[in-house]
Design a protein around this motif. Structure first.
Motif, mmCIF file in Angstrom:
data_model
loop_
_atom_site.group_PDB
_atom_site.id
_atom_site.type_symbol
_atom_site.label_atom_id
_atom_site.label_comp_id
_atom_site.label_asym_id
_atom_site.label_seq_id
_atom_site.Cartn_x
_atom_site.Cartn_y
_atom_site.Cartn_z
ATOM 1 N N UNK A 122 76.480 -5.500 17.898
ATOM 2 C CA UNK A 122 77.704 -5.937 17.723
ATOM 3 C C UNK A 122 78.643 -6.526 18.865
ATOM 4 N N UNK A 123 78.512 -5.918 19.891
ATOM 5 C CA UNK A 123 79.237 -6.249 21.132
ATOM 6 C C UNK A 123 78.709 -7.722 21.594
ATOM 7 N N UNK A 124 77.646 -8.384 20.965
ATOM 8 C CA UNK A 124 77.480 -9.885 21.258
ATOM 9 C C UNK A 124 78.640 -10.755 20.595
ATOM 10 N N UNK A 125 79.585 -10.171 19.912
ATOM 11 C CA UNK A 125 80.474 -10.774 19.229
ATOM 12 C C UNK A 125 81.658 -11.223 20.286
ATOM 13 N N UNK A 126 81.539 -10.555 21.443
ATOM 14 C CA UNK A 126 82.615 -10.639 22.348
ATOM 15 C C UNK A 126 81.807 -10.822 23.734
ATOM 16 N N UNK A 127 80.447 -11.438 23.595
ATOM 17 C CA UNK A 127 80.043 -11.638 24.766
ATOM 18 C C UNK A 127 79.334 -10.452 25.756
ATOM 19 N N UNK A 128 79.488 -9.454 25.204
ATOM 20 C CA UNK A 128 78.995 -8.158 25.909
ATOM 21 C C UNK A 128 77.740 -7.502 24.921
ATOM 22 N N UNK A 129 77.213 -8.172 24.369
ATOM 23 C CA UNK A 129 76.132 -7.557 23.730
ATOM 24 C C UNK A 129 74.644 -7.574 24.555
ATOM 25 N N UNK A 130 73.676 -6.652 23.784
ATOM 26 C CA UNK A 130 72.315 -6.678 24.202
ATOM 27 C C UNK A 130 71.519 -7.506 23.100
ATOM 28 N N UNK A 131 70.817 -8.248 23.518
ATOM 29 C CA UNK A 131 70.087 -8.881 22.542
ATOM 30 C C UNK A 131 68.255 -9.041 22.972
ATOM 31 N N UNK A 132 67.473 -8.431 22.096
ATOM 32 C CA UNK A 132 65.996 -8.006 22.379
ATOM 33 C C UNK A 132 65.376 -9.216 21.393
ATOM 34 N N UNK A 133 64.383 -10.017 22.156
ATOM 35 C CA UNK A 133 63.662 -11.017 21.552
ATOM 36 C C UNK A 133 62.370 -10.846 21.661
ATOM 37 N N UNK A 153 74.999 -16.157 26.565
ATOM 38 C CA UNK A 153 76.355 -16.393 26.359
ATOM 39 C C UNK A 153 76.977 -15.273 25.723
ATOM 40 N N UNK A 154 76.002 -14.543 25.117
ATOM 41 C CA UNK A 154 76.604 -13.404 23.990
ATOM 42 C C UNK A 154 76.258 -11.975 24.837
ATOM 43 N N UNK A 155 75.634 -12.011 25.783
ATOM 44 C CA UNK A 155 75.250 -10.774 26.389
ATOM 45 C C UNK A 155 73.960 -10.669 27.253
ATOM 46 N N UNK A 156 73.332 -9.503 27.613
ATOM 47 C CA UNK A 156 72.074 -9.609 28.411
ATOM 48 C C UNK A 156 71.005 -9.836 27.439
ATOM 49 N N UNK A 157 69.752 -10.280 27.860
ATOM 50 C CA UNK A 157 68.581 -10.633 27.058
ATOM 51 C C UNK A 157 67.514 -9.917 27.737
ATOM 52 N N UNK A 158 66.657 -9.393 26.513
ATOM 53 C CA UNK A 158 65.555 -9.041 27.143
ATOM 54 C C UNK A 158 64.307 -8.909 26.157
ATOM 55 N N UNK A 159 63.248 -9.393 26.589
ATOM 56 C CA UNK A 159 62.069 -9.646 25.701
ATOM 57 C C UNK A 159 61.038 -8.710 25.645
ATOM 58 N N UNK A 160 60.518 -8.269 24.372
ATOM 59 C CA UNK A 160 59.333 -7.752 24.311
ATOM 60 C C UNK A 160 57.932 -8.386 23.685
ATOM 61 N N UNK A 161 56.823 -7.961 24.060
ATOM 62 C CA UNK A 161 55.549 -8.686 23.793
ATOM 63 C C UNK A 161 54.755 -8.054 22.513
ATOM 64 N N UNK A 162 55.545 -7.158 21.906
ATOM 65 C CA UNK A 162 54.897 -6.648 20.767
ATOM 66 C C UNK A 162 55.900 -6.464 19.521
ATOM 67 N N UNK A 163 55.858 -7.202 18.700
ATOM 68 C CA UNK A 163 56.644 -7.325 17.709
ATOM 69 C C UNK A 163 57.267 -5.787 17.201
ATOM 70 N N UNK A 164 56.425 -4.529 17.046
ATOM 71 C CA UNK A 164 56.799 -3.631 16.598
ATOM 72 C C UNK A 164 57.827 -2.847 17.362
ATOM 73 N N UNK A 165 57.868 -3.337 18.777
ATOM 74 C CA UNK A 165 58.680 -2.760 19.729
ATOM 75 C C UNK A 165 60.472 -3.251 19.102
ATOM 76 N N UNK A 166 60.466 -4.284 18.387
ATOM 77 C CA UNK A 166 61.715 -4.731 17.992
ATOM 78 C C UNK A 166 62.417 -3.576 17.126
ATOM 79 N N UNK A 167 61.575 -2.553 16.477
ATOM 80 C CA UNK A 167 62.052 -1.732 15.573
ATOM 81 C C UNK A 167 62.844 -0.570 16.688
#
Length: 272
Positions: A122-133, A153-167
């Motif tokens: 939810x802090x992505x709504x003010x540009x302070x979010x954490x977004x995992x891809x 533009x919505x916050x920090x971004x980090x990628x995971x290489x295994x979709x199960x890690x999204x959970x």
């Protein structure tokens, strides 16, 4: 291919992301098409100068968007996606819908569709979010990098290489703001219990969490080092940490909480 972007759904999260792209200058208004059926939300998007339409049928085939970002509620995704399958051969699709797996998009857009699944908080709504891809094998590196620029533009971004890690990410950062909000509530109540007026306790608790988070984010020191710097031997902080850290009390409680959230995220994903 142009850097045209189609934003499907322009509720609070979608609008915040759109405004972030434009404010940062990553996209110009004429590069963005918003598809939003709700009149008030459509009008709000149009006020930013973008091309705003109320139905996918009004997105021309020759637009050839580089990115189609889908920001609609998970329960309507099944109805929304088919109208965009015509772009699956050329566009990269980005989802911000919780619990919808890449396989769902591949089912509705084609097995070779390029998909990036994201989990913002939810802090992505003010540009302070954490977004995992997480991206499937069909996403080109340059398109993934372009999506990262948009998301940053919505916050920090980090990628995971295994979709199960999204959970796992959902349990840590997706649900995490609620854990922090509850800590603010608890610290407020502790202040009241110790004799502060509630309004004062609320300000102290909220600003302390805000300031500590900002310091941790900006400092080169680890959170462990920062904690040690605050903690004088046999001082007030040490007395409190003896309670919180004794027998790893707080750590174990947080591990248990995140484990419960992770388990539920897996359950919900299997139902989607």
């Amino acid at each position: 291919m142009s850097d045209n972007v189609v934003l499907v759904g322009c509720g609070n999260m979608g609008f915040a992301m759109l405004k972030g792209w434009l404010d940062a200058g990553i996209l110009q208004p004429d590069q963005v098409t918003v598809v939003e059926p709700t009149p008030a939300l459509l009008e709000r998007a149009a006020s930013l100068g973008v091309n705003a339409v109320d139905d996918a049928s009004k997105v021309e085939d020759d637009l050839a968007p580089r990115i189609i970002l889908v920001a609609v509620k998970p329960q309507v995704m099944r109805d929304v996606l088919p109208a965009y399958a015509r772009f699956a051969g050329t566009s990269t699709f980005v989802s911000v819908a919780a619990g919808i797996k890449v396989a769902f998009f591949e089912e509705h857009l084609g097995a070779s569709a390029a998909i990036i699944r994201t989990i913002p908080n939810t802090p992505a709504a003010i540009g302070k979010g954490m977004i995992v891809t997480f991206r499937n094998a069909h996403v080109a590196d340059d398109n993934a990098a372009f999506v990262d620029r948009l998301l940053e533009t919505s916050g920090a971004v980090a990628a995971v290489d295994d979709e199960s890690l999204i959970d796992v990410a959902t349990a840590v950062s997706g649900s995490g703001p609620a854990y922090v909000f509850h800590f603010i509530e608890a610290l407020t109540e502790a202040g009241v219990h110790a004799g502060l007026e509630r309004k004062t306790a609320e300000i102290l608790a909220m600003q302390t969490v805000f300031g500590a988070g900002a310091l941790a984010a900006s400092s080169e020191d680890t959170p462990t080092k920062l904690r040690e710097q605050v903690t004088s031997p046999k001082g007030t902080t040490a007395a409190a940490l003896d309670v919180l850290m004794g027998a790893d009390r707080l750590k174990n409680l947080v591990i248990e909480a995140v484990s419960a959230a992770h388990k539920r995220a897996v359950e919900l994903g299997n139902q989607a």
